[in-house]
Scaffold this active site. Structure first.
Site, PDB file in Angstrom:
ATOM      1  N   CYS A  85      77.051  43.347  50.298  1.00  0.00           N
ATOM      2  CA  CYS A  85      76.431  44.736  50.584  1.00  0.00           C
ATOM      3  C   CYS A  85      74.874  44.240  51.087  1.00  0.00           C
ATOM      4  O   CYS A  85      74.307  44.755  51.806  1.00  0.00           O
ATOM      5  CB  CYS A  85      76.374  45.912  49.726  1.00  0.00           C
ATOM      6  SG  CYS A  85      75.418  47.016  49.932  1.00  0.00           S
ATOM      7  N   CYS A  88      71.783  45.821  46.501  1.00  0.00           N
ATOM      8  CA  CYS A  88      71.237  45.473  45.289  1.00  0.00           C
ATOM      9  C   CYS A  88      71.382  44.130  44.806  1.00  0.00           C
ATOM     10  O   CYS A  88      72.237  43.840  43.859  1.00  0.00           O
ATOM     11  CB  CYS A  88      71.967  46.596  44.150  1.00  0.00           C
ATOM     12  SG  CYS A  88      72.152  48.183  44.736  1.00  0.00           S
ATOM     13  N   GLN A 302      59.644  60.127  48.562  1.00  0.00           N
ATOM     14  CA  GLN A 302      59.983  58.859  47.841  1.00  0.00           C
ATOM     15  C   GLN A 302      61.498  59.133  47.362  1.00  0.00           C
ATOM     16  O   GLN A 302      61.921  60.266  47.042  1.00  0.00           O
ATOM     17  CB  GLN A 302      59.096  58.796  46.431  1.00  0.00           C
ATOM     18  CG  GLN A 302      57.694  58.434  46.738  1.00  0.00           C
ATOM     19  CD  GLN A 302      57.736  57.007  47.092  1.00  0.00           C
ATOM     20  OE1 GLN A 302      58.567  56.214  46.977  1.00  0.00           O
ATOM     21  NE2 GLN A 302      56.176  56.500  47.232  1.00  0.00           N
ATOM     22  N   CYS A 428      53.871  49.491  48.014  1.00  0.00           N
ATOM     23  CA  CYS A 428      55.159  48.710  47.725  1.00  0.00           C
ATOM     24  C   CYS A 428      55.198  47.473  48.250  1.00  0.00           C
ATOM     25  O   CYS A 428      56.221  46.666  48.222  1.00  0.00           O
ATOM     26  CB  CYS A 428      55.843  49.762  48.665  1.00  0.00           C
ATOM     27  SG  CYS A 428      55.585  49.747  50.405  1.00  0.00           S
TER      28      CYS A 428
END
Length: 473
Positions: A85, A88, A302, A428
């Site tokens: 994927c 993560c 967010q 970020c």
């Protein structure tokens, strides 16, 4: 000897010791003869056999074949799609280790890229939830499902539809997702119902290469108030779309906002399409502390609501407001930080380049009856001029939360001219943050550094830096 003369693609390197991890999440190691290796699916402390994928000038990129000795940092991934994927990438790394390496990224950026003298970096604020923490996920439909290699066989080469995530680096390949752990399980239920209904009723999934089909994207948003928004992106509109939407609403009657978007352009972003309301309201509501925010289909918010509250509280603490200060909120988006601080400031001025975001900001100011805030839309480097500052008044405090690329040079020059007492820089992207702070370093001192983990199991980290104006002697 050049690496390409002694190594070849597909070659397996034995017993590579990995000692570090890159900002992109790849393990960094060395072979016994000192060849630098970047490899997927390994963590610092692992000893592994890896297969070469690419040979660069001074290093190789590889894929793990076998873990010979597992690192103490290594943990068992919780998702069956891990490794394919790409959402993560750090599931195999313990959460405490993730935070430690993210803190190291920030230190390296500020000291190496920014060449800054910095105080001790605070321990990263842990996310209250490390699974099901996202309030928004975007999925893609495809008429040609990508199959994991271990499941691939002659028997399953039949073209199958998919509703899930694009494979990293392959725009035309979609991995079918049965369960995603990033959002509340209701998201899985909605997505799986839509897939099954569409397959059973022969509603064609999008063909990315030939640009045919009906179902193209699916966006699911939710808030801490348990309000849900579903946006179905379609390439073509016919009666089957409305039958599908009706079926979704019957199955999930708690959905507050059910919409569809006609996505007829090359880009599948809903910002480039036309959005229609099918059932409910055209917005959902989120709450942060004492404030409520309307979130429309295209609103930026967010994606980790619980952690956002902690981030904003930290910004408020560092701003040290006493209801006397004028605050500039640069790159303000939908105005959430400025609105969060407004009750402690005399005046807040927000600037954002997206007109739609400013309309959301104004609506949220009205919703919360906040009257000491004013918003301006346009390119910040063009708006933040001497004339603007003279008309609005100089700020005592500047909050900046720019996109990943950082602040425009003209904005930085204007900040130097304005010379506020304090700057709170939220970013970020630690590298661009370091570069921008370096440009201000002869006028400002870094006083406080607070990482905030908004995205567990990824390489991303939000960072707050407090800059205080150096007193002239």
């Amino acid at each position: 000897m050049h690496l390409k003369e002694k190594l070849h693609k597909g070659q397996v390197l034995q017993n590579v010791k990995f000692h570090d991890i890159s900002a992109e999440g790849m393990g960094i190691g060395r072979t016994s003869d000192n060849i630098v290796v970047f490899a997927e699916s390994v963590v610092p402390g692992d000893i592994a056999n890896v297969k070469i994928v690419k040979i660069k000038g001074s290093y190789v990129i590889a894929q793990s074949v076998e873990i010979i000795q597992a690192s103490p940092y290594r943990t068992q991934p919780f998702c069956r799609h891990f490794g394919y994927c790409g959402g993560c990438k750090w599931q195999h790394l313990s959460y405490d280790a993730q935070l430690s390496f993210k803190k190291k990224f920030i230190h390296d950026a500020l000291t190496r890229i920014g060449n800054l003298n910095i105080p001790d970096i605070q321990e990263p604020l842990k996310s209250p939830q490390i699974t099901e923490y996202r309030n928004k996920l975007e999925f893609a439909f495809s008429n040609n499902r990508w199959i994991e290699p271990e499941l691939f066989s002659k028997e399953n080469k039949t073209q199958l539809p998919a509703l899930g995530f694009h494979i990293s680096g392959h725009y035309d390949k979609v991995l079918d997702i049965q369960q995603c752990h990033l959002q509340n399980d209701i998201s899985n239920q909605i997505r799986n119902f839509i897939r099954e209904y569409a397959v059973q009723n022969n509603i064609p999934f999008f063909d990315i290469k030939n640009r045919t089909g009906i179902l193209r994207t699916l966006i699911i948003r939710n808030t801490s108030l348990n309000q849900w928004m579903v946006i179905l992106g379609v390439y073509e509109i016919d009666d089957r779309v409305f039958l599908l939407l009706d079926a979704v609403y019957r199955q999930f009657p708690f959905i507050h906002s059910l919409l569809y978007a006609h996505l007829f352009s090359l880009n599948d972003s809903i910002h480039n399409g036309k959005i229609y309301l099918h059932k409910g309201n055209d917005y959902i509501v989120e709450q942060l502390g004492h404030l409520r925010f309307k979130i429309s289909a295209t609103s930026f918010f967010q994606t980790n609501s619980l952690q956002t509250y902690h981030l904003y509280n930290k910004v408020k603490e560092l701003a040290q407001l006493t209801q006397k200060e004028h605050v500039y909120d640069l790159y303000c988006g939908t105005g959430t930080i400025g609105l969060f601080l407004a009750h402690q400031a005399a005046k807040v001025t927000g600037i954002e380049y997206l007109p739609a975001a400013i309309e959301d900001a104004k609506e949220n100011a009205r919703l919360n009856n906040i009257q000491n805030i004013e918003f301006f839309s346009g390119n910040i480097e063009n708006i933040l001029t001497d004339q603007f500052v003279n008309a609005q008044g100089k700020p005592d405090v500047v909050i900046a939360d720019p996109p990943r690329a950082g602040m425009h040079k003209n904005v930085l020059h204007q900040i130097r001219k304005i010379a506020p007492k304090r700057i709170i820089y939220v970013s970020c992207s630690p590298p661009s943050q370091a570069r921008d702070i370096s440009f201000l370093s002869d006028m400002y001192e870094v006083k406080h550094i607070q990482p905030v983990d908004m995205f567990p199991h990824t390489t991303h980290i939000e960072n707050i830096v407090l800059l205080s104006k150096i007193q002239e002697t």
